[in-house]
Design an enzyme around this catalytic site. Structure first.
Site: not given
Lengths: 140, 140, 140, 140, 140, 140
Positions: B19, B38, B44, B46, B84-85, B129
Site C-alpha cells: 500500500h 509512507c 511498500h 506489510h 493477500d498478495h 500492520e
C-alpha cells in the site's frame, strides 16, 4: 492528581493438555460432522496459555494491587496442577460431564479461581488454545 | 452457577499486501509532508495480522459460541482472498477511493465481515500492520 | 580457562518493503505459473526481519566483540535506508536486474554489509519474509 | 562476485497432537519414575511447530532454491496430515513401536520428508514442543 | 454507512531499566517479606514493553486518527528518554518518592503523556514487565 | 536406517538482572564514550532469555538424549539462581572482576554448566539480552 489508580494487572501461565470435542448424546457421525478432526477418538492436544487479570487500586504502601506471588500460587494450585499434562475429558474433575471446548473451559477456570482472589476483583480470563485461536471471559 | 457463559472468541489470520498513503487531492509535496516515507510512489508493504472477535453464549450441546471453521471460511473468502498478495490502493474493490490507512482498512473489513456472521455478534476487529502498530475497531 | 571466547553476536533490525516475483524473460502466463500470487502485477509486501551475525573474540578491555552501535549504524545506512518503505523491484539500486526473491536479496545484503564490518567477521545473514518463511546465507 | 549463492531456506508449519512417554517394557512405576507427568495414561498434548530447512543454490532464472509451494505441499502430505489432531502413540504409522519422544519424532519426520525433496538438499529439521523445548536433527 | 469510524490505534515502544521494590518506611526484613527477591538491594532489571492507545475518529482527508510520527516522538521524549537505560528508583524525576512498582509506573506514564496528546484521546496504557506480567491503566 | 540419531536438544529459561558496562581502568568519560547509555552509573536491566543446547544420541529405551528435568535443575541451580533478580556487576561470584557484557556472560555461563552435563555434550549456549540482540557460544 486525584485519580484512584485503578489498575488491571495480568499474570500469565501455561499448561499442556489433551482433549477432544465429543458429545456422547450424538452419534459418531454427528460428532464427526460437528467437530471434524477435533473429534479424533484418541485425542489431540495443545500448549494452552492462560492470562488472569485482576482489577484493583494500587496500595500506597506497597505500590501493588495484590501480591502476584499469591496469584501465581492460586493459579498453580487451582488450575495448572489440575490441567497440566492431563486429559481434559478424562482427568479433570471440574470438566466432568461438560464438552471440553475452550469456551466451557475458560468459564470453569473462572469458577475455580474466583473464590481465591482475596484482593482486587477477578476481571478477565483469557485462554489461548493455539496462536490462531483464543477466548476471553468476564464472568457474565 | 446461573451465569450465561458470555464468551468472546477470537480467530487470527494474516495477509501480505502492498500500500501507500497518498491523497490525490494533495500535491506530491503535501503528501510527502503528511505521510513521509509512507507516501513512496512505488508502494511498500506489510505482513498484516487480523484478529476477529465474536461475542456470544456457549451452546450447551456443542460447547461452542459458533463453529470456527465457518468463521475461518468467511474470513478467508471476504477478507484474505481480497487482500493477500494484493495492492490495497490498486486491487481491492472495497478500498477504491479511500485512503489506504489501517484506520480505514479495519473499518472496511468490519463492513465486509458483519453480514456473514450468522451466530454470535461481531465484537471487535484488530488489525496489526507491524509489531509496533495496530488498530482496533468495534463498529461504532 | 585457555579458551579464546569466540562469540557469535547477532543484531536484529527490520524494514517494510514491496516486491513481486517476475522475470521479464518469461511471458505473463509463465510468471503466473512459476510464481503464482507472488507475481501480482501491482506488487505485494512484507515486514522483513533481518538478523546480522558477527563472529569474533571478546575484547578483554571492553568485553565486546565489536561496538554494536557501529553495527547498528552500518545496517541502517547500507541496508535499511535503501529498503525500508521501498519497492525492491523498482527502488533499490543493488537489486536492479535481479529477481526480487529473498534468496537473492539475502546474498546482496551480504555484499552491501561485508565491506563495512571492521571488527570481527561477518558470519551469517538471516532474512525473514513472513513468520513461516526465512533464508540464511553464510557468504558461500 | 563469484559466489555460488548457497542459501538455506526454511519453511515453518505446525500441528496439534497428543502423546505420552511410556515404554511397555517398563512397569508403570518405572515409567512414572523415568517420565514423570509425561507418562500420564490418558495422554497430554502440544502445539508443535516444525521448521524444515533446505540447502541449495539459487536458480538464476527464478531466484529461488526451490518452489516453496511444493515444499509446503510435501510437508502437509507426509507430515502434517499424519500428525495434526492425532495421537502420536496410537494413530501415526511411522511412530508405531517407537517411544513418542520429540527426539524420535524429529528423526522419523526426516525419514518421511527426505525422499520427497526433489530440489536442493534437506539440511535440518527443527521441532518445537513448547516455547521452552525443541530439538534439531541434521540426518546423522 | 453512517458510522463515525471510532478507531483505537496503538503504538508500541520499549525501554530497558533497573528497579527494586523497597519501601524506606519498612525495615529490611519487612521489605524482604513483602517483596521477596524483588527487593534485592543492588537492583535487578527488565526489558519493558509499552503500548499507548489513542481513541479517535479517522480523518477523512488523511485516513488517520492522528499522525503516529508525532505520537512516537512524544512517547520518546516524555517516557523513553527518561526511563531507558535508567534506574527507576534513582534516576527518574516523576518516580521520586514513589514505590517503583509497575502499577505506579503505568499511572505516572499516563500523567507524563496525557498533556501532549493533541489529537484523539488517550485511552489506555499497557506496560509489560516480563512475558508473564503486565498492567493496563485507563486513567481512572 | 542405520543412522545414529544424533539430536540437538534445547531447553530455554530466563532471568531478570541489572548490569552496566563499565571498566574501572577507564575514566568516567572514557566509559561514557565507549559504552554510552550502557554505562549509566545506577545500572539498567534486562529480561534475559537463555537457551542451552545438548548434543547426543537418543537412547533406545527412553527415546531421549538426556532427562530434561535434570538439565532444567542444573540450569536453575548453577545459572538462574545466581543471576535472577541480581546485579551482574555486584552480586554474581563468577562475574567478579570481568566486564558485565553478554559476550563475557555467555562464556562464563558455559563454564558454570559444562561440569554438570552428565549425558550428551554441551553444544551451544545462546543468551538474548533484548529482542534485538543476542550472543551464541560454542565453547571455543
Amino acid at each position: 492528581m486525584t485519580k484512584t489508580k485503578l489498575v488491571y494487572i495480568t499474570r500469565k501461565t501455561h499448561f499442556n493438555a489433551a482433549h477432544r470435542l465429543y458429545n456422547p448424546l450424538f452419534t459418531d457421525e454427528e460428532n464427526e460432522v460437528r467437530f471434524g478432526k477435533c473429534a479424533n477418538k484418541n485425542f489431540h492436544g495443545h500448549n494452552f496459555d492462560l492470562f488472569v487479570t485482576i482489577k484493583g487500586i494500587a496500595d500506597t504502601q506497597t505500590g501493588m494491587v495484590m501480591d502476584l506471588r499469591i496469584l501465581k500460587t492460586v493459579m498453580q494450585e487451582y488450575v495448572v496442577d489440575k490441567l497440566d499434562h492431563k486429559n481434559i475429558n478424562e482427568d479433570v474433575d471440574f470438566m466432568k460431564g461438560k464438552m471440553a471446548s475452550i469456551e466451557n473451559l475458560v468459564a470453569e477456570i473462572w469458577n475455580q479461581l474466583e473464590p481465591h482472589i482475596s484482593k482486587g476483583t477477578l476481571h478477565c480470563i483469557k485462554l489461548c488454545e493455539t496462536d490462531n485461536q483464543f477466548v476471553e471471559y468476564y464472568g457474565e
